[in-house]
Design a protein around this motif. Structure first.
Motif, PDB file in Angstrom:
ATOM      1  N   ASP A   1      91.640   7.045  29.067  1.00 14.27           N
ATOM      2  CA  ASP A   1      90.819   8.131  28.519  1.00 14.27           C
ATOM      3  C   ASP A   1      90.820   9.367  29.409  1.00 14.27           C
ATOM      4  O   ASP A   1      90.984  10.497  28.935  1.00 14.27           O
ATOM      5  CB  ASP A   1      89.368   7.661  28.337  1.00 14.27           C
ATOM      6  CG  ASP A   1      89.240   6.551  27.307  1.00 14.27           C
ATOM      7  OD1 ASP A   1      90.248   6.197  26.676  1.00 14.27           O
ATOM      8  OD2 ASP A   1      88.117   6.037  27.140  1.00 14.27           O
ATOM      9  N   VAL A   2      90.615   9.165  30.699  1.00 11.65           N
ATOM     10  CA  VAL A   2      90.492  10.297  31.625  1.00 11.65           C
ATOM     11  C   VAL A   2      91.822  11.032  31.764  1.00 11.65           C
ATOM     12  O   VAL A   2      91.863  12.270  31.838  1.00 11.65           O
ATOM     13  CB  VAL A   2      89.985   9.830  32.993  1.00 11.65           C
ATOM     14  CG1 VAL A   2      89.914  11.000  33.975  1.00 11.65           C
ATOM     15  CG2 VAL A   2      88.602   9.181  32.864  1.00 11.65           C
ATOM     16  N   MET A   3      92.921  10.281  31.804  1.00 13.33           N
ATOM     17  CA  MET A   3      94.229  10.930  31.905  1.00 13.33           C
ATOM     18  C   MET A   3      94.518  11.789  30.678  1.00 13.33           C
ATOM     19  O   MET A   3      95.014  12.911  30.793  1.00 13.33           O
ATOM     20  CB  MET A   3      95.321   9.881  32.108  1.00 13.33           C
ATOM     21  CG  MET A   3      95.287   9.226  33.480  1.00 13.33           C
ATOM     22  SD  MET A   3      96.600   8.012  33.730  1.00 13.33           S
ATOM     23  CE  MET A   3      98.027   9.070  33.830  1.00 13.33           C
ATOM     24  N   VAL A   4      94.202  11.264  29.511  1.00 14.73           N
ATOM     25  CA  VAL A   4      94.416  12.032  28.275  1.00 14.73           C
ATOM     26  C   VAL A   4      93.544  13.276  28.274  1.00 14.73           C
ATOM     27  O   VAL A   4      94.004  14.379  27.969  1.00 14.73           O
ATOM     28  CB  VAL A   4      94.105  11.157  27.037  1.00 14.73           C
ATOM     29  CG1 VAL A   4      94.056  12.014  25.778  1.00 14.73           C
ATOM     30  CG2 VAL A   4      95.138  10.053  26.890  1.00 14.73           C
TER      31      VAL A   4
ATOM     32  N   HIS B   1      87.327   6.564  18.470  1.00 11.91           N
ATOM     33  CA  HIS B   1      87.360   6.539  19.939  1.00 11.91           C
ATOM     34  C   HIS B   1      88.107   7.743  20.491  1.00 11.91           C
ATOM     35  O   HIS B   1      87.603   8.458  21.367  1.00 11.91           O
ATOM     36  CB  HIS B   1      88.033   5.251  20.418  1.00 11.91           C
ATOM     37  CG  HIS B   1      88.321   5.239  21.890  1.00 11.91           C
ATOM     38  ND1 HIS B   1      87.357   5.002  22.840  1.00 11.91           N
ATOM     39  CD2 HIS B   1      89.480   5.488  22.588  1.00 11.91           C
ATOM     40  CE1 HIS B   1      87.890   5.079  24.044  1.00 11.91           C
ATOM     41  NE2 HIS B   1      89.169   5.377  23.927  1.00 11.91           N
ATOM     42  N   TRP B   2      89.317   7.983  19.972  1.00 12.21           N
ATOM     43  CA  TRP B   2      90.126   9.078  20.501  1.00 12.21           C
ATOM     44  C   TRP B   2      89.567  10.448  20.129  1.00 12.21           C
ATOM     45  O   TRP B   2      89.721  11.416  20.889  1.00 12.21           O
ATOM     46  CB  TRP B   2      91.577   8.935  20.030  1.00 12.21           C
ATOM     47  CG  TRP B   2      92.278   7.778  20.680  1.00 12.21           C
ATOM     48  CD1 TRP B   2      92.779   6.658  20.084  1.00 12.21           C
ATOM     49  CD2 TRP B   2      92.545   7.624  22.087  1.00 12.21           C
ATOM     50  NE1 TRP B   2      93.344   5.818  21.008  1.00 12.21           N
ATOM     51  CE2 TRP B   2      93.217   6.389  22.254  1.00 12.21           C
ATOM     52  CE3 TRP B   2      92.279   8.399  23.219  1.00 12.21           C
ATOM     53  CZ2 TRP B   2      93.622   5.913  23.492  1.00 12.21           C
ATOM     54  CZ3 TRP B   2      92.688   7.940  24.462  1.00 12.21           C
ATOM     55  CH2 TRP B   2      93.352   6.707  24.595  1.00 12.21           C
ATOM     56  N   MET B   3      88.885  10.553  19.015  1.00 10.05           N
ATOM     57  CA  MET B   3      88.214  11.810  18.681  1.00 10.05           C
ATOM     58  C   MET B   3      87.112  12.097  19.686  1.00 10.05           C
ATOM     59  O   MET B   3      86.910  13.239  20.113  1.00 10.05           O
ATOM     60  CB  MET B   3      87.639  11.729  17.262  1.00 10.05           C
ATOM     61  CG  MET B   3      88.683  11.807  16.149  1.00 10.05           C
ATOM     62  SD  MET B   3      88.003  11.526  14.478  1.00 10.05           S
ATOM     63  CE  MET B   3      86.909  12.948  14.334  1.00 10.05           C
ATOM     64  N   ASN B   4      86.404  11.049  20.097  1.00 10.68           N
ATOM     65  CA  ASN B   4      85.342  11.206  21.085  1.00 10.68           C
ATOM     66  C   ASN B   4      85.917  11.577  22.456  1.00 10.68           C
ATOM     67  O   ASN B   4      85.364  12.410  23.168  1.00 10.68           O
ATOM     68  CB  ASN B   4      84.542   9.909  21.190  1.00 10.68           C
ATOM     69  CG  ASN B   4      83.390  10.008  22.177  1.00 10.68           C
ATOM     70  OD1 ASN B   4      82.504  10.838  22.032  1.00 10.68           O
ATOM     71  ND2 ASN B   4      83.408   9.162  23.188  1.00 10.68           N
ATOM     72  N   VAL B   5      87.053  10.965  22.805  1.00  9.43           N
ATOM     73  CA  VAL B   5      87.694  11.239  24.102  1.00  9.43           C
ATOM     74  C   VAL B   5      88.234  12.659  24.159  1.00  9.43           C
ATOM     75  O   VAL B   5      88.050  13.383  25.145  1.00  9.43           O
ATOM     76  CB  VAL B   5      88.842  10.231  24.362  1.00  9.43           C
ATOM     77  CG1 VAL B   5      89.688  10.669  25.561  1.00  9.43           C
ATOM     78  CG2 VAL B   5      88.276   8.836  24.611  1.00  9.43           C
TER      79      VAL B   5
END
Length: 231
Positions: free
Chosen positions: A131-134, A170-174
């Motif tokens: 998550d943090v890398m993205v 999940h990815w929308m939130n990230v």
């Protein structure tokens, strides 16, 4: 033989240890040793005592292992806290280096070749499950390469048993990007693992960040070359 001796004797012939008898009756082990000197125990009683010894050894091993694990965890936590303090607050210039290094490690860097000739169009493509890398790479695209959100295309790469809607949320939130930035999802099956690896190792799969901009691609390649020259 007094009542205390009788009770101790009954416990001993059923395979109770001196520690157990002492705990139940309060009789010192030195006294018990005198009482039971020369006493021959049955096979059943001896088997119980041997089992107690094995269990005691196992309990001691488990306790020691837990203590060692706890100590190791404390040392690891302390080392991490100290290391965190070594990193200063990062600024814009630092983000430029961090983004370049991230792409150097995880991005698609090969030039597109067709019929032996380099194609004119090249795409920035970064794939990761962290998550943090993205989130960091997206920040780099926006603040350093000045790429507008409308040009960022996101593709999920999912594995069996991963729900697409759950992964997208999940990815929308990230990323902070709306559903419109997400494009066709790819479902993958790991041939190498032959389905033996835990399927929940990557619970939300991986996310591919793509930007179709040849000039920005070469800008990014130049940043990477600049980093390489430092070593």
């Amino acid at each position: 033989m007094n009542s205390n001796q009788v009770a101790a004797y009954k416990l001993r012939i059923t395979g109770h240890s001196y520690n157990e008898i002492n705990s139940k009756l309060g009789t010192p082990k030195s006294t018990l040793n005198g009482w039971f000197k020369g006493l021959v125990l049955s096979d059943v009683a001896q088997a119980r005592l041997r089992g107690r010894v094995r269990q005691g050894t196992l309990n001691a091993f488990v306790k020691r292992n837990k203590l060692q694990t706890h100590t190791a965890e404390k040392r690891a936590s302390a080392a991490r806290r100290l290391a965190q303090q070594e990193v200063p607050r990062l600024g814009g210039r630092d983000l430029k280096i961090v983004g370049a290094v991230l792409y150097w490690a995880e991005g698609y860097k090969r030039l597109k070749i067709r019929d032996g000739k380099e194609r004119m169009g090249h795409t920035i493509s970064f794939v990761n499950a962290d998550d943090v890398m993205v989130r960091t790479f997206l920040k780099f695209l926006k603040e350093i390469l000045q790429i507008p959100s409308s040009k960022v295309r996101l593709y999920m790469r999912l594995y069996e048993r991963i729900n697409e809607d759950t992964a997208r949320r999940h990815w929308m939130n990230v990323t902070g990007f709306p559903k419109e930035n997400f494009h066709k999802t790819t479902y993958l099956v790991s041939i190498a693992s032959k389905r033996k690896r835990p399927y929940n190792r990557l619970p939300f799969g991986t996310l591919q960040v793509e930007v179709c901009d040849t000039q920005k691609f070469h800008h990014l390649m130049g940043l990477i070359e600049g980093v390489k020259k430092q070593f």
